[in-house]
Scaffold this motif. Structure first.
Motif, short mmCIF file in Angstrom:
data_model
loop_
_atom_site.label_atom_id
_atom_site.label_comp_id
_atom_site.label_asym_id
_atom_site.label_seq_id
_atom_site.Cartn_x
_atom_site.Cartn_y
_atom_site.Cartn_z
N VAL A 1 0.84 -1.21 0.00
CA VAL A 1 0.00 0.00 0.00
C VAL A 1 0.87 1.25 0.00
O VAL A 1 0.60 2.21 -0.73
CB VAL A 1 -0.97 -0.01 1.21
N ALA A 2 1.93 1.25 0.81
CA ALA A 2 2.83 2.41 0.85
C ALA A 2 3.49 2.65 -0.50
O ALA A 2 3.61 3.80 -0.95
CB ALA A 2 3.88 2.21 1.93
N THR A 3 3.90 1.60 -1.17
CA THR A 3 4.51 1.73 -2.49
C THR A 3 3.49 2.25 -3.50
O THR A 3 3.82 3.09 -4.34
CB THR A 3 5.08 0.37 -2.96
N ALA A 4 2.26 1.77 -3.43
CA ALA A 4 1.22 2.23 -4.35
C ALA A 4 0.90 3.71 -4.13
O ALA A 4 0.70 4.46 -5.09
CB ALA A 4 -0.04 1.39 -4.19
N ILE A 5 0.86 4.14 -2.88
CA ILE A 5 0.60 5.56 -2.58
C ILE A 5 1.73 6.41 -3.13
O ILE A 5 1.49 7.47 -3.73
CB ILE A 5 0.40 5.77 -1.07
N ALA B 1 3.71 5.73 -5.62
CA ALA B 1 3.60 5.74 -7.08
C ALA B 1 2.50 6.69 -7.55
O ALA B 1 2.67 7.41 -8.54
CB ALA B 1 3.34 4.33 -7.60
N GLY B 2 1.38 6.71 -6.83
CA GLY B 2 0.29 7.62 -7.18
C GLY B 2 0.68 9.08 -7.01
O GLY B 2 0.36 9.93 -7.86
N VAL B 3 1.37 9.40 -5.95
CA VAL B 3 1.81 10.78 -5.72
C VAL B 3 2.81 11.20 -6.79
O VAL B 3 2.72 12.31 -7.33
CB VAL B 3 2.43 10.92 -4.30
N ILE B 4 3.73 10.32 -7.13
CA ILE B 4 4.71 10.63 -8.18
C ILE B 4 4.01 10.86 -9.51
O ILE B 4 4.32 11.81 -10.23
CB ILE B 4 5.77 9.52 -8.28
N ALA B 5 3.05 10.01 -9.84
CA ALA B 5 2.32 10.17 -11.10
C ALA B 5 1.55 11.48 -11.14
O ALA B 5 1.56 12.19 -12.16
CB ALA B 5 1.37 8.99 -11.31
N GLN B 6 0.92 11.84 -10.04
CA GLN B 6 0.16 13.10 -10.01
C GLN B 6 1.09 14.30 -10.14
O GLN B 6 0.79 15.24 -10.88
CB GLN B 6 -0.65 13.20 -8.72
N ILE B 7 2.21 14.28 -9.45
CA ILE B 7 3.16 15.39 -9.54
C ILE B 7 3.77 15.46 -10.94
O ILE B 7 4.03 16.54 -11.46
CB ILE B 7 4.26 15.23 -8.46
N LEU B 8 3.97 14.33 -11.56
CA LEU B 8 4.56 14.30 -12.89
C LEU B 8 3.60 14.87 -13.94
O LEU B 8 4.00 15.67 -14.78
CB LEU B 8 4.93 12.86 -13.25
N VAL B 9 2.35 14.48 -13.86
CA VAL B 9 1.37 14.90 -14.87
C VAL B 9 0.83 16.30 -14.61
O VAL B 9 0.68 17.10 -15.53
CB VAL B 9 0.22 13.87 -14.94
#
Length: 114
Positions: free
Chosen positions: A49-53, A55-63
């Motif tokens: 779950v921590a890894t998925a969170i 990854a989601g934060v990185i994707a949002q900041i990237l896009v």
């Protein structure tokens, strides 16, 4: 250099509102989780779950980059993520090493681009 790091007041708020409360929960987690087996099913799930969170934060900041990160060129943001992912894979999936590498590439690239 102050333009690069932002307002001292904003950094103080970031430390007081973001860093310190997080550290309190980390210490509580260390204290409460001292007796839990690292290979237990619960801890494997928490790690996933921590890894998925992350990854989601990185994707949002990237896009959709917020604030000053929006001034960083797309190629530099994507390059920092690619470098961080490469280091993550090369260091036996060390999230810490991947994040630190991505930050170093981003900061060095921003400094170089100006």
């Amino acid at each position: 250099m102050s333009e690069f790091f932002g307002s001292p007041h904003a950094l103080l708020v970031l430390v007081l509102a973001g860093f310190l409360p997080n550290e309190i929960w980390r210490m509580a987690g260390l204290w409460f989780g001292a007796g839990i087996d690292e290979g237990s099913e619960v801890l494997v799930w928490v790690r996933a779950v921590a890894t998925a969170i992350l990854a989601g934060v990185i994707a949002q900041i990237l896009v959709q980059p917020p604030g000053a990160l929006a001034d960083v060129p797309d190629w530099l943001r994507y390059g920092a993520v690619a470098a961080g992912f490469a280091v993550f894979m090369l260091t036996q999936r060390s999230i810490f090493a991947g994040v630190v590498c991505g930050e170093i590439v981003l900061l060095a690239g921003k400094w170089w681009v100006g």
